[in-house]
Design a protein around this motif. Structure first.
Motif, PDB file in Angstrom:
ATOM      1  N   ARG A   1       0.943  -1.370   0.359  1.00 38.04           N
ATOM      2  CA  ARG A   1       0.003   0.103   0.004  1.00 38.04           C
ATOM      3  C   ARG A   1       0.538   1.239  -0.192  1.00 38.04           C
ATOM      4  NH1 ARG A   1      -2.979  -3.256  -1.342  1.00 38.04           N
ATOM      5  NH2 ARG A   1      -5.388  -3.603  -0.420  1.00 38.04           N
ATOM      6  N   PHE A   2       1.826   1.198  -0.210  1.00 38.41           N
ATOM      7  CA  PHE A   2       2.674   2.210  -0.805  1.00 38.41           C
ATOM      8  C   PHE A   2       2.046   3.072  -2.160  1.00 38.41           C
ATOM      9  CE2 PHE A   2       6.382   0.455   1.923  1.00 38.41           C
ATOM     10  CZ  PHE A   2       6.392   1.638   2.927  1.00 38.41           C
TER      11      PHE A   2
ATOM     12  N   VAL B   1       3.154  -1.831  11.335  1.00 36.39           N
ATOM     13  CA  VAL B   1       2.552  -0.603  10.840  1.00 36.39           C
ATOM     14  C   VAL B   1       1.437  -0.629   9.469  1.00 36.39           C
ATOM     15  CG1 VAL B   1       2.321   1.984  10.469  1.00 36.39           C
ATOM     16  CG2 VAL B   1       3.584   1.316  12.927  1.00 36.39           C
ATOM     17  N   LEU B   2       2.685  -1.344   8.825  1.00 38.05           N
ATOM     18  CA  LEU B   2       2.481  -1.708   7.141  1.00 38.05           C
ATOM     19  C   LEU B   2       1.253  -3.064   7.152  1.00 38.05           C
ATOM     20  CD1 LEU B   2       5.431  -1.688   4.986  1.00 38.05           C
ATOM     21  CD2 LEU B   2       4.034   0.507   5.149  1.00 38.05           C
ATOM     22  N   TRP B   3       1.170  -3.280   8.071  1.00 32.69           N
ATOM     23  CA  TRP B   3       0.478  -4.377   7.969  1.00 32.69           C
ATOM     24  C   TRP B   3      -1.360  -3.334   7.777  1.00 32.69           C
ATOM     25  CZ3 TRP B   3      -2.660  -4.902  12.306  1.00 32.69           C
ATOM     26  CH2 TRP B   3      -3.159  -5.786  12.855  1.00 32.69           C
ATOM     27  N   ALA B   4      -1.509  -2.697   9.279  1.00 28.38           N
ATOM     28  CA  ALA B   4      -2.297  -2.327   9.515  1.00 28.38           C
ATOM     29  C   ALA B   4      -3.470  -1.105   8.351  1.00 28.38           C
ATOM     30  CB  ALA B   4      -2.563  -1.635  11.336  1.00 28.38           C
TER      31      ALA B   4
ATOM     32  N   LYS C   1      -2.329  -1.850   5.543  1.00 28.63           N
ATOM     33  CA  LYS C   1      -2.919  -2.423   4.203  1.00 28.63           C
ATOM     34  C   LYS C   1      -4.400  -2.460   5.246  1.00 28.63           C
ATOM     35  CE  LYS C   1      -0.560  -5.511   3.085  1.00 28.63           C
ATOM     36  NZ  LYS C   1       0.315  -6.959   3.119  1.00 28.63           N
ATOM     37  N   MET C   2      -4.726  -3.222   5.708  1.00 28.28           N
ATOM     38  CA  MET C   2      -5.991  -3.039   6.230  1.00 28.28           C
ATOM     39  C   MET C   2      -6.790  -2.246   6.014  1.00 28.28           C
ATOM     40  SD  MET C   2      -7.261  -4.738  10.178  1.00 28.28           S
ATOM     41  CE  MET C   2      -6.762  -6.523   9.772  1.00 28.28           C
ATOM     42  N   PHE C   3      -6.160  -1.071   7.029  1.00 26.42           N
ATOM     43  CA  PHE C   3      -7.031   0.166   6.701  1.00 26.42           C
ATOM     44  C   PHE C   3      -7.851   0.265   5.344  1.00 26.42           C
ATOM     45  CE2 PHE C   3      -7.940   4.532   5.868  1.00 26.42           C
ATOM     46  CZ  PHE C   3      -8.997   4.748   7.146  1.00 26.42           C
ATOM     47  N   LYS C   4      -6.920   0.231   4.354  1.00 26.16           N
ATOM     48  CA  LYS C   4      -6.905   0.656   3.014  1.00 26.16           C
ATOM     49  C   LYS C   4      -7.861  -0.396   1.912  1.00 26.16           C
ATOM     50  CE  LYS C   4      -2.766   3.730   2.208  1.00 26.16           C
ATOM     51  NZ  LYS C   4      -1.909   4.211   1.778  1.00 26.16           N
ATOM     52  N   THR C   5      -8.015  -1.876   3.032  1.00 29.56           N
ATOM     53  CA  THR C   5      -8.381  -2.877   2.483  1.00 29.56           C
ATOM     54  C   THR C   5     -10.373  -2.849   1.949  1.00 29.56           C
ATOM     55  OG1 THR C   5      -7.080  -4.552   3.206  1.00 29.56           O
ATOM     56  CG2 THR C   5      -9.223  -5.632   3.216  1.00 29.56           C
ATOM     57  N   LYS C   6     -11.170  -3.083   1.084  1.00 31.76           N
ATOM     58  CA  LYS C   6     -12.214  -2.331   0.857  1.00 31.76           C
ATOM     59  C   LYS C   6     -12.846  -3.490   1.487  1.00 31.76           C
ATOM     60  CE  LYS C   6     -11.554   0.352  -3.301  1.00 31.76           C
ATOM     61  NZ  LYS C   6     -11.400   0.448  -4.937  1.00 31.76           N
ATOM     62  N   PRO C   7     -13.897  -3.552   1.583  1.00 29.17           N
ATOM     63  CA  PRO C   7     -14.723  -4.615   2.294  1.00 29.17           C
ATOM     64  C   PRO C   7     -15.952  -5.735   1.651  1.00 29.17           C
ATOM     65  CG  PRO C   7     -15.900  -1.884   2.680  1.00 29.17           C
ATOM     66  CD  PRO C   7     -14.927  -2.178   1.507  1.00 29.17           C
ATOM     67  N   ASN C   8     -15.747  -6.690   1.547  1.00 25.71           N
ATOM     68  CA  ASN C   8     -16.026  -7.333   0.608  1.00 25.71           C
ATOM     69  C   ASN C   8     -17.311  -7.612   0.344  1.00 25.71           C
ATOM     70  OD1 ASN C   8     -16.552 -10.588  -0.681  1.00 25.71           O
ATOM     71  ND2 ASN C   8     -14.495 -11.269   0.286  1.00 25.71           N
ATOM     72  N   ARG C   9     -17.805  -7.259  -1.127  1.00 27.00           N
ATOM     73  CA  ARG C   9     -19.375  -7.323  -1.123  1.00 27.00           C
ATOM     74  C   ARG C   9     -20.317  -8.646  -1.025  1.00 27.00           C
ATOM     75  NH1 ARG C   9     -20.206  -2.045   1.347  1.00 27.00           N
ATOM     76  NH2 ARG C   9     -18.941  -1.224   0.376  1.00 27.00           N
TER      77      ARG C   9
ATOM     78  N   ILE D   1      -8.838  -4.290  19.171  1.00 23.50           N
ATOM     79  CA  ILE D   1      -7.010  -4.005  18.882  1.00 23.50           C
ATOM     80  C   ILE D   1      -6.382  -4.717  18.603  1.00 23.50           C
ATOM     81  CG2 ILE D   1      -5.208  -2.350  18.037  1.00 23.50           C
ATOM     82  CD1 ILE D   1      -7.644   0.258  17.132  1.00 23.50           C
ATOM     83  N   GLU D   2      -6.236  -4.990  20.128  1.00 20.34           N
ATOM     84  CA  GLU D   2      -5.503  -5.312  20.526  1.00 20.34           C
ATOM     85  C   GLU D   2      -4.823  -7.089  20.172  1.00 20.34           C
ATOM     86  OE1 GLU D   2      -3.298  -5.263  23.260  1.00 20.34           O
ATOM     87  OE2 GLU D   2      -3.106  -3.051  24.056  1.00 20.34           O
ATOM     88  N   LYS D   3      -6.169  -7.571  20.113  1.00 20.70           N
ATOM     89  CA  LYS D   3      -6.254  -9.019  19.432  1.00 20.70           C
ATOM     90  C   LYS D   3      -5.676  -9.197  18.719  1.00 20.70           C
ATOM     91  CE  LYS D   3      -9.878 -10.354  22.854  1.00 20.70           C
ATOM     92  NZ  LYS D   3      -9.838 -11.483  23.737  1.00 20.70           N
ATOM     93  N   LEU D   4      -6.382  -8.567  17.334  1.00 19.67           N
ATOM     94  CA  LEU D   4      -6.037  -8.214  15.594  1.00 19.67           C
ATOM     95  C   LEU D   4      -4.101  -7.885  15.981  1.00 19.67           C
ATOM     96  CD1 LEU D   4      -8.734  -5.716  14.473  1.00 19.67           C
ATOM     97  CD2 LEU D   4      -8.263  -8.363  13.657  1.00 19.67           C
ATOM     98  N   LEU D   5      -4.049  -7.413  16.803  1.00 20.44           N
ATOM     99  CA  LEU D   5      -2.363  -7.289  16.687  1.00 20.44           C
ATOM    100  C   LEU D   5      -1.870  -8.328  16.994  1.00 20.44           C
ATOM    101  CD1 LEU D   5      -0.142  -4.767  16.293  1.00 20.44           C
ATOM    102  CD2 LEU D   5      -1.198  -4.015  18.626  1.00 20.44           C
ATOM    103  N   ALA D   6      -2.057  -9.125  18.173  1.00 19.06           N
ATOM    104  CA  ALA D   6      -1.404 -10.480  19.120  1.00 19.06           C
ATOM    105  C   ALA D   6      -2.130 -11.516  17.895  1.00 19.06           C
ATOM    106  CB  ALA D   6      -2.531 -10.598  19.421  1.00 19.06           C
ATOM    107  N   SER D   7      -2.528 -11.449  17.426  1.00 17.16           N
ATOM    108  CA  SER D   7      -3.126 -11.874  16.079  1.00 17.16           C
ATOM    109  C   SER D   7      -2.179 -12.620  15.201  1.00 17.16           C
ATOM    110  CB  SER D   7      -4.159 -12.060  15.331  1.00 17.16           C
ATOM    111  OG  SER D   7      -4.348 -13.429  14.923  1.00 17.16           O
TER     112      SER D   7
END
Length: 449
Positions: A267-268, A383-386, A388-396, A419-425
């Protein structure tokens, strides 16, 4: 009191255009070149680093020397690429806003030739051309340069290859009384040979601040990495330059495509530029880069020739260039017009011996950057993973029923808990599993007799 363009002999009409453009103080190459071109008749060689105002250095006196009462081509400006040609035409037209009779045409390759042929039927005083397209038009009999008083070779050191076979054909058509003006950032042997073969014995040469070949506004750095670390170290650097514009140079088209794809996956905001892309795609990517819609350009040396974009804050050599001249041109894409810039070379251990060679040949000092440690890389990747997730479009395509089931699982969590759980995962997924072969099994005790 600083020197003005009027002091150098520039006319009031052109000077008014410069004031409107907020160009009031000449650069060193302009100060040394303009009076010579206006007052002398000799051939001319101007040496100055990329981004120091060479276009105005030859363009302003050239416009002033043109006789607009004659409807003939009086100046031919040869450039290595269409992109540079477009920039020079735009600059010349902006300098000539108060010269209403002045007519400037672009006849560069990469665009349809028929509109250019139609354009040349109109009165034209200056043509800006790439060598191949100009030769094509000469062969077709669609351009007359036999009346040209001036031949300008801009960025000559970047144009040597394309000029190799074509300059003879162009010079054969030009009048022998023409004046040849050559501008270059470096003076390799091939350019010295060109000067000897195609310019008169009476050549005036000026150079501007060439004690160090590279731009003094650039900080030169290198970082030593293992091949497997190269992409992650680059992304760590790019993350530190978020919001800034830069150019990454690769040796091959394949390398450009691969790196651009990897940056896009992470996502650069980036685009690829190389010779195999159509002119339309290249123009679109360059426009997006100029307008700030993409921040990072991944390019080959050939495709990046002539790029003149303000506010490029850094250049990355993802692969070290083969020649010192190429390094000068790469790094010269940053620190334009007196700004500051950074040139970073990402190298491997076996390339480290080349750095002193570049320092000695170019009169530069390279400073080593410490490679980011594993924890810093890991944090940057997170941070790049986060992002990438933020910019991911919803799956319709996901059914409402499934969404409800998943929401039921998470509904009692707060945002921070989620967020804590997603980060740990994510962190758990990045940890390498221990292979069976790595586990030392206890040795069986031998049975005693």
């Amino acid at each position: 009191m600083s020197t003005t363009f009027s002091d150098l002999g520039i006319s009031s009409a052109i000077n008014k255009s410069l004031i409107d453009l907020n160009i009031t103080e000449p650069t060193e190459i302009q100060e040394k070149t303009i009076p010579v071109l206006l007052s002398q008749k000799d051939d001319f060689v101007g040496l100055a680093k990329t981004g120091t105002g060479k276009t105005a250095a030859f363009g302003l006196p050239l416009l002033q020397l043109i006789d607009t009462t004659k409807n003939t081509i009086q100046a031919v400006v040869l450039v290595p690429t269409r992109e540079l040609g477009q920039q020079i035409v735009a600059n010349l037209e902006s300098y000539a806003t108060n010269l209403p009779e002045m007519s400037i045409a672009s006849i560069c390759g990469g665009t349809p030739i028929k509109p250019q042929i139609e354009r040349l039927k109109e009165a034209t005083h200056v043509v800006v051309a790439t060598p191949g397209r100009l030769i094509d038009l000469i062969k077709r009999g669609e351009i007359n340069i036999t009346t040209a008083d001036y031949l300008v070779l801009d960025e000559a050191d970047e144009m040597v290859t394309s000029l190799k076979d074509g300059l003879d054909k162009i010079v054969a058509v030009l009048p022998k009384t023409r004046r040849t003006l050559l501008f270059s950032a470096t003076l390799p042997g091939t350019i010295k040979q060109l000067i000897q073969n195609y310019m008169s014995k009476h050549v005036t040469q000026v150079s501007a601040d060439m004690n160090t070949v590279g731009n003094q506004g650039i900080d030169h750095h290198f970082v030593v990495v293992e091949p497997i670390e190269k992409l992650e170290v680059l992304m760590h650097f790019l993350a530190s330059k978020e919001g800034e514009r830069g150019i990454i140079f690769c040796k091959t088209k394949a390398a450009v495509n691969k790196l651009a794809k990897n940056l896009a996956i992470n996502r650069f905001s980036s685009g690829a530029l190389h010779g195999s892309l159509s002119q339309g795609i290249r123009d679109r990517i360059m426009e997006q880069f100029r307008e700030g819609h993409i921040n990072t350009l991944v390019a080959t040396d050939l495709a990046a020739r002539g790029i003149d974009v303000k506010e490029v804050s850094y250049v990355v050599n993802y692969h070290l260039p083969d020649t010192f001249e190429t390094y000068v041109h790469r790094s010269g894409r940053t620190a334009r017009a007196g700004a500051k810039g950074l040139s970073l070379s990402v190298i491997q251990e076996e390339e480290l011996d080349h750095i002193p060679d570049f320092e000695e040949a170019l009169g530069l000092q390279f400073n080593e950057l410490k490679k980011p440690d594993a924890l810093s890389i890991e944090e940057n990747n997170t941070v790049l993973w986060a992002k990438k997730m933020f910019k991911t479009k919803p799956n319709r395509d996901v059914s409402p029923a499934l969404k409800d089931k998943v929401k039921t699982v998470f509904h009692h969590l707060t945002k921070d808990e989620l967020i804590e759980k997603l980060l740990a995962s994510y962190i758990a997924s990045q940890q390498k599993p221990v292979a069976d072969t790595d586990i030392k099994k206890p040795k069986k005790k031998k049975k005693r007799d």
